[in-house]
Scaffold this active site. Sequence first.
Site, PDB file in Angstrom:
ATOM      1  N   ASP A 100      -1.142  -9.997   1.531  1.00 26.85           N
ATOM      2  CA  ASP A 100      -2.375 -10.205   0.730  1.00 26.85           C
ATOM      3  C   ASP A 100      -2.032 -10.360  -0.548  1.00 26.85           C
ATOM      4  O   ASP A 100      -2.370 -11.090  -1.416  1.00 26.85           O
ATOM      5  CB  ASP A 100      -3.728  -9.221   0.904  1.00 26.85           C
ATOM      6  CG  ASP A 100      -3.162  -7.563   1.010  1.00 26.85           C
ATOM      7  OD1 ASP A 100      -1.862  -7.458   0.817  1.00 26.85           O
ATOM      8  OD2 ASP A 100      -3.972  -6.811   0.997  1.00 26.85           O
ATOM      9  N   ASP A 103       2.405  -6.316  -5.019  1.00 23.35           N
ATOM     10  CA  ASP A 103       2.251  -5.594  -6.306  1.00 23.35           C
ATOM     11  C   ASP A 103       3.624  -5.313  -6.852  1.00 23.35           C
ATOM     12  O   ASP A 103       4.256  -5.807  -7.352  1.00 23.35           O
ATOM     13  CB  ASP A 103       1.184  -4.423  -6.033  1.00 23.35           C
ATOM     14  CG  ASP A 103       0.689  -3.375  -7.411  1.00 23.35           C
ATOM     15  OD1 ASP A 103       0.996  -3.967  -8.392  1.00 23.35           O
ATOM     16  OD2 ASP A 103       0.080  -2.548  -7.068  1.00 23.35           O
TER      17      ASP A 103
HETATM   18  P1  IMP Z   1       3.235  -2.770  -3.238  1.00 17.78           P
HETATM   19  O1  IMP Z   1       3.715  -2.174  -2.376  1.00 17.78           O
HETATM   20  O2  IMP Z   1       3.004  -2.012  -4.414  1.00 17.78           O
HETATM   21  O3  IMP Z   1       3.608  -4.217  -3.391  1.00 17.78           O
HETATM   22  O4  IMP Z   1       1.781  -2.684  -2.647  1.00 17.78           O
HETATM   23  C1  IMP Z   1       0.966  -3.882  -1.970  1.00 17.78           C
HETATM   24  C2  IMP Z   1      -0.392  -3.409  -1.293  1.00 17.78           C
HETATM   25  O5  IMP Z   1      -1.041  -2.455  -2.379  1.00 17.78           O
HETATM   26  C3  IMP Z   1      -1.010  -4.784  -0.861  1.00 17.78           C
HETATM   27  O6  IMP Z   1      -0.859  -4.939   0.472  1.00 17.78           O
HETATM   28  C4  IMP Z   1      -2.416  -3.891  -1.032  1.00 17.78           C
HETATM   29  O7  IMP Z   1      -2.825  -3.244   0.130  1.00 17.78           O
HETATM   30  C5  IMP Z   1      -2.471  -2.840  -2.208  1.00 17.78           C
HETATM   31  N1  IMP Z   1      -2.865  -3.537  -3.508  1.00 17.78           N
HETATM   32  C6  IMP Z   1      -1.989  -3.816  -4.622  1.00 17.78           C
HETATM   33  N2  IMP Z   1      -2.784  -4.301  -5.280  1.00 17.78           N
HETATM   34  C7  IMP Z   1      -3.999  -4.348  -5.246  1.00 17.78           C
HETATM   35  C8  IMP Z   1      -5.510  -4.821  -5.827  1.00 17.78           C
HETATM   36  O8  IMP Z   1      -5.443  -5.416  -6.728  1.00 17.78           O
HETATM   37  N3  IMP Z   1      -6.377  -4.665  -4.789  1.00 17.78           N
HETATM   38  C9  IMP Z   1      -6.344  -4.398  -3.517  1.00 17.78           C
HETATM   39  N4  IMP Z   1      -5.211  -3.860  -2.938  1.00 17.78           N
HETATM   40  C10 IMP Z   1      -4.089  -3.758  -3.580  1.00 17.78           C
HETATM   41 MG    MG Z   2      -4.157  -2.754   1.508  1.00 16.56          MG
END
Ligand code: IMP
Ligand code: MG
Length: 181
Positions: A100, A103
């Site tokens: 999705d 981040d």
């Molecule tokens: P990462 O490991 O920091 O890249 O986190 C990614 C995960 O964090 C995604 O798969 C989402 O489930 C969640 N996430 C990050 N940003 C958002 C946001 O703006 N809205 C909802 N979920 C988010």
């Molecule tokens: Mg999530």
Amino acid sequence: MDINNSIERILITEEEITARCKELSKEISVDYEDKKPLLICTLKGAISFFAKLSEQITIPLEYDFVKVKSYEGTQSTGNVVFQYIPGTPLKGRHLIIIEDIIDTGRTLAAIIKEFEKEEPASIELACLLDKPSMRKVDTLVSKYTGFKVPNEFVVGFGLDYEEEYRNLPYVGVLKPEVYTK
Ligand code: IMP
Ligand code: MG
């Protein structure tokens, strides 16, 4: 109570998402011709993107799922626990991980590390949204990206706030009072 009323503004409309998914599906259909890619949808957030993307891909493919839980407070730590791993053998396959949003990139980095143990032929990423300003893992590149978004918390089209709002057909920003209530 209508969940649309909790949205402050729409960032990406349903029409924009549909049009972009069509473009990405075309690219994948060309790039993976004769490769029978294995699409791996990350649960639960990527479900809507995965469905829209895959239905427009015209080449043979297979799909499976992966589910991880990140143990984190408000920030991603990358300490992920696998709750479901694909049943399909990955060895020698061309994988496209469908996510999705990237981040920090830590969740995807952990998934890729796990999948690499099974020696797939290739791994690429397809992410609906990219928050490049938050990236902590520089090596992570999404080959098929829907939209770049600013560093704001977004919901809809699969993305949740405390498990709600996944069913909105667009991506939007929540009203501040939703967080503070
Ligand atoms: P990462 O490991 O920091 O890249 O986190 C990614 C995960 O964090 C995604 O798969 C989402 O489930 C969640 N996430 C990050 N940003 C958002 C946001 O703006 N809205 C909802 N979920 C988010
Ligand atoms: Mg999530």
